[in-house]
Structures are given as C-alpha cells and as structure tokens.
Motif scaffolding. Structure first.
Motif, PDB file in Angstrom:
ATOM      1  N   ASP A  39      68.946   3.997 -19.857  1.00 31.20           N
ATOM      2  CA  ASP A  39      69.003   5.440 -19.614  1.00 31.20           C
ATOM      3  C   ASP A  39      67.998   5.816 -18.518  1.00 31.20           C
ATOM      4  N   GLU A  40      68.498   6.209 -17.351  1.00 27.48           N
ATOM      5  CA  GLU A  40      67.614   6.613 -16.263  1.00 27.48           C
ATOM      6  C   GLU A  40      66.805   7.854 -16.598  1.00 27.48           C
ATOM      7  N   ARG A  41      67.313   8.665 -17.505  1.00 28.21           N
ATOM      8  CA  ARG A  41      66.618   9.915 -17.841  1.00 28.21           C
ATOM      9  C   ARG A  41      65.277   9.680 -18.521  1.00 28.21           C
ATOM     10  N   ALA A  42      65.041   8.467 -18.993  1.00 31.92           N
ATOM     11  CA  ALA A  42      63.758   8.150 -19.632  1.00 31.92           C
ATOM     12  C   ALA A  42      62.680   7.804 -18.609  1.00 31.92           C
ATOM     13  N   ALA A  43      63.053   7.762 -17.345  1.00 30.62           N
ATOM     14  CA  ALA A  43      62.099   7.353 -16.302  1.00 30.62           C
ATOM     15  C   ALA A  43      60.962   8.357 -16.171  1.00 30.62           C
ATOM     16  N   PRO A  44      59.707   7.895 -16.273  1.00 39.56           N
ATOM     17  CA  PRO A  44      58.564   8.798 -16.101  1.00 39.56           C
ATOM     18  C   PRO A  44      58.330   9.099 -14.620  1.00 39.56           C
ATOM     19  N   MET A  45      57.545  10.127 -14.364  1.00 32.76           N
ATOM     20  CA  MET A  45      57.233  10.546 -12.999  1.00 32.76           C
ATOM     21  C   MET A  45      55.806  10.145 -12.636  1.00 32.76           C
ATOM     22  N   PRO A  46      55.610   9.326 -11.592  1.00 35.34           N
ATOM     23  CA  PRO A  46      54.242   9.014 -11.143  1.00 35.34           C
ATOM     24  C   PRO A  46      53.520  10.288 -10.739  1.00 35.34           C
ATOM     25  N   ASN A  47      52.226  10.330 -11.026  1.00 37.98           N
ATOM     26  CA  ASN A  47      51.458  11.546 -10.731  1.00 37.98           C
ATOM     27  C   ASN A  47      50.040  11.180 -10.316  1.00 37.98           C
ATOM     28  N   TRP A  48      49.669  11.586  -9.098  1.00 32.64           N
ATOM     29  CA  TRP A  48      48.296  11.442  -8.624  1.00 32.64           C
ATOM     30  C   TRP A  48      47.614  12.797  -8.687  1.00 32.64           C
ATOM     31  N   VAL A  49      46.415  12.825  -9.269  1.00 36.97           N
ATOM     32  CA  VAL A  49      45.660  14.080  -9.412  1.00 36.97           C
ATOM     33  C   VAL A  49      44.921  14.334  -8.104  1.00 36.97           C
ATOM     34  N   THR A  50      45.395  15.329  -7.340  1.00 44.69           N
ATOM     35  CA  THR A  50      44.848  15.568  -6.000  1.00 44.69           C
ATOM     36  C   THR A  50      43.835  16.704  -5.944  1.00 44.69           C
ATOM     37  N   ALA A  51      43.695  17.472  -7.030  1.00 43.95           N
ATOM     38  CA  ALA A  51      42.743  18.583  -7.006  1.00 43.95           C
ATOM     39  C   ALA A  51      41.321  18.054  -6.936  1.00 43.95           C
ATOM     40  N   PRO A  52      40.522  18.493  -5.943  1.00 44.01           N
ATOM     41  CA  PRO A  52      39.140  18.005  -5.848  1.00 44.01           C
ATOM     42  C   PRO A  52      38.304  18.505  -7.009  1.00 44.01           C
ATOM     43  N   PRO A  53      37.353  17.701  -7.509  1.00 49.44           N
ATOM     44  CA  PRO A  53      36.529  18.097  -8.661  1.00 49.44           C
ATOM     45  C   PRO A  53      35.777  19.400  -8.432  1.00 49.44           C
ATOM     46  N   GLU A  54      35.269  19.608  -7.213  1.00 51.09           N
ATOM     47  CA  GLU A  54      34.497  20.824  -6.965  1.00 51.09           C
ATOM     48  C   GLU A  54      35.352  22.065  -7.094  1.00 51.09           C
ATOM     49  N   GLU A  55      36.673  21.909  -6.838  1.00 48.42           N
ATOM     50  CA  GLU A  55      37.563  23.047  -6.971  1.00 48.42           C
ATOM     51  C   GLU A  55      37.681  23.454  -8.434  1.00 48.42           C
ATOM     52  N   LYS A  56      37.741  22.459  -9.324  1.00 47.85           N
ATOM     53  CA  LYS A  56      37.808  22.755 -10.752  1.00 47.85           C
ATOM     54  C   LYS A  56      36.526  23.450 -11.216  1.00 47.85           C
TER      55      LYS A  56
END
Length: 401
Positions: free
Chosen positions: A339-356
């Motif tokens: 089932d292709e629908r089970a495929a997860p989405m790669p995710n890179w966290v791009t928000a800089p720490p200082e912004e948080k």
C-alpha cells in the motif's frame, strides 16, 4: 498484496572531465548546449568549478545544510500500518538515502536543475526490501523533445527514465520540462570566469610590481670589461648579497645601483573585481551575501538576510522531501506493505533555534501585557488580542474576576 522489486541493475558509463575551461567561448557553448537539454559539457563545467574555493564553499554550504538538520519521518494520515512504516523508515533512512547521496543529489539539482539516482534493492535481516540510492553523474543525461522525457546513457544502452517507477529517482525541483533553466550554472559561469581571470591577472601584476628593476650606473671612462663585470654582479644578486660599489672623488667616475619600483594603485581593480564575483556567487547559491559583508554588530540586518537564506533552505527541504516521498518511500511501502498510502513523508526541521526562542519571548511578553491590563480592571478581549497576534486558541478565554 506486496509486490516484489525486480529491476535490471544498470551500470554507469565511465565519467571523466577536464579542467581547461578558461576560454569563454567553450563555456558559453556548454551553457548553450545545456539550454537545449544536453547536459554533458555543462556537467563538466560544474566539475571544473569545484576548483574555485569560494564557489565550492558556497555550494557546500547550500547542499550540506539538509543532512545537518534534525530529521524525522511524518506518519501518513491513512491509519493501518502507517505508524509502523514511519518508525521503520525513520530507523533506516540513512541506509536508503545516505547523507552523501542527499548532498550529491542537491548539488546537481542546484547547479543543473536536475539530478538522477538509481535505487538498488536488497532484502534486510528483517525480511523487508530496502533500497539504496546511488546518484549518477549527469554527464550522460539528456532531454528528448520527441518523447518529452529524460534519457540516460548507460553501459547497457540508452534508457528512458520514469520517475517513481521504483528504480530511478529524478529530482527536478522546478519541474521536469526545461528543468535545466533553473540550473545555477547559468548565473555562475560569468562570475566564475571573472574570478579566475582576476586572480591570474593579479598574480601577473604582482610578479611585475613585486620585482623592482635594478638600474646601474657605470663610469663612462671605465674599462668595458669592468663595466660588464659590474652589470653581471648586479644581475646575479640573490638573498643577502653584498655588492661592490667602487667610488671616486669625481661622482661621474663612481659606480652606483638604484631600485626603480613601479608605483600604482591599479591592484585595487583586481581586488574589487574578485570581491564582486564572490558576492555574485554567494547570491546565486545562498540567496544572500550578508554573511561575508556584515560590518560591525549589525545583528538585525544579519537576521533579516539569514531569513532570506532560510527561505531557500526551506524550499530545498520541501522539494526534496516531496521527491523522496513520491519516488523512494512510495515504492518502498508498496513492496513491503502492499500500500503506497502508508509511505511516510521525510521532514527536515529548518526553523532556526533562535527563531523559536524569539517566538517564545514574544508570547511571554504578550501574556505579561494582557495580565497587566487585566489587573487594572480593564475587560480585555483576550481572544481578539490573541487573534491579532496570530496565536491559535482552542476556545474562548474566560472572563477575569
């Protein structure tokens, strides 16, 4: 029912390049071929550009950014085995798409607008099929208008690439059609050549101006052999040399030597040309050049321009994640879970720490301000204030006592 990956493995043709690209007509011809969908010469120009330390540094900063960021797999919202698939893929993503492959894929996508890699499949200890991404040099990649598709020369012959078939990954951030028009090499080849020429000409200039001419004076009445011997002694001067200078009460009968140094500020033009070329390289690859030009403590300006660069990084992360989801994770889910629908989405966290941190400080200040107003007896419409500042809420605020 899960499928079984049965692909014929292709071998890459031998790839060589050459670095003699100083003639502008050769480089222009390579760019013209690129703009027709023929990548061979332009790919070799990109290889030659790797000799430039400044350009290489900017390109590495761009392409090595994603592998250095926090990474996770987002579970598909389909239920079933989606959670299991996300957990497994999270654990083995480095095996499927190594940091080196991600960097190489990003390099060619940035420089030429397109990158290609082959997935080779093998059964792991857990009984699952796992792919391994190997990025190919794009020298043998070309677009065919009759088929409206990309084709690749391999040892087994020319093949047509089908993105998402489970074997080939074609990363074209701005679309497959005329992908090459987004290649940064089109904007970089002029500043690259100018920087090379500027460094070469500056070196020649330094060679001339760094070696002053020795002017010798010999007495007119001296013997010709004595004068010739004196000239030869001056010509043979090395480090820490001692020179004989016979003198006479009559100045016209004395030997002498003077250094004639070239005095000019022409070197400044080389410096300005090289710096301008470096600035153009940074803008083309990073979206900004403030990181090398901020003077003093201009923190606010640096943050603004860093935000522009972060926009470029976010774009890279989103486009690559979409590509890998469609062309790597979906086939992986199909081969292992049916089932292709089970495929997860790669995710890179791009928000800089200082912004948080700034966001947290801002929310704290907003809360303190609301509390201060409420203490005065004012009936503050908290929901309206929060909505105005973009703070999401789950329900209406309670009226203060």
């Amino acid at each position: 029912m899960a499928e079984r990956p049965t692909f014929r493995e292709y071998r890459e043709l031998p790839t060589w390049t050459w670095s003699d690209w100083e003639k502008v007509e050769l480089v222009r011809r390579a760019v013209r071929e690129l703009e027709l969908g023929q990548l061979s010469s332009a790919a070799q120009v990109v290889d030659a550009m790797g000799q430039d330390d400044r350009l290489r540094g900017c390109l590495l900063q761009r392409t090595e950014a994603l592998p250095s960021l926090p990474f996770n797999m987002k579970e598909a919202p389909t239920g079933g085995r989606a959670a299991e698939a996300a957990e497994l893929a999270q654990q083995r993503f480095e095996t499927m798409c190594s940091d080196e492959a991600i960097t190489e894929l990003g390099k060619w996508a940035v420089m030429l607008g397109i990158a290609v890699g082959q997935l080779t499949w093998a059964v792991g200890d857990d009984g699952l099929w796992w792919p391994s991404l190997q990025v190919w040099h794009p020298k043998h990649l070309h677009w065919q208008w009759d088929t409206r598709a990309w084709h690749l020369n391999t040892e087994q012959g020319v093949i047509r690439l089908t993105p998402g078939d489970g074997q080939w990954v074609v990363f074209a951030p701005y679309g497959l059609m005329r992908a090459w028009m987004a290649g940064a090499v089109r904007a970089l080849y002029v500043p690259w050549l100018l920087r090379r020429w500027g460094q070469r000409d500056w070196a020649r200039y330094s060679e001339v101006y760094g070696g002053p001419i020795r002017a010798v004076k010999t007495p007119a009445a001296a013997e010709e052999a004595d004068k010739q011997r004196f000239v030869e002694e001056v010509a043979g001067i090395g480090n820490e040399a001692v020179l004989r200078l016979p003198t006479s009460p009559d100045p016209t009968q004395s030997y002498d030597m003077q250094l004639i140094e070239a005095k000019s500020t022409g070197w400044e033009s080389f410096d300005r040309l090289i710096k301008q070329a470096e600035s153009s390289m940074a803008i083309a690859l990073l979206g900004q050049n403030l990181s090398t030009e901020v003077k003093g403590a201009s923190l606010a300006a640096a943050r603004v321009h860093d935000g522009i660069r972060n926009d470029v990084l976010e774009g890279d992360a989103q486009r690559l994640a979409k590509c890998l989801h469609e062309q790597v994770m979906k086939p992986w889910a199909r081969f292992n879970f049916g089932d292709e629908r089970a495929a997860p989405m790669p995710n890179w966290v791009t928000a800089p720490p200082e912004e948080k941190k700034e966001e947290g400080d801002s929310l704290k200040s907003l809360g303190d301000g609301i509390s201060s107003l409420q203490k005065t007896g004012a009936k503050v419409d908290v929901d309206t204030v929060l909505e105005k500042h973009g703070v999401p809420v789950t329900g209406p605020a309670e009226e203060p006592a």
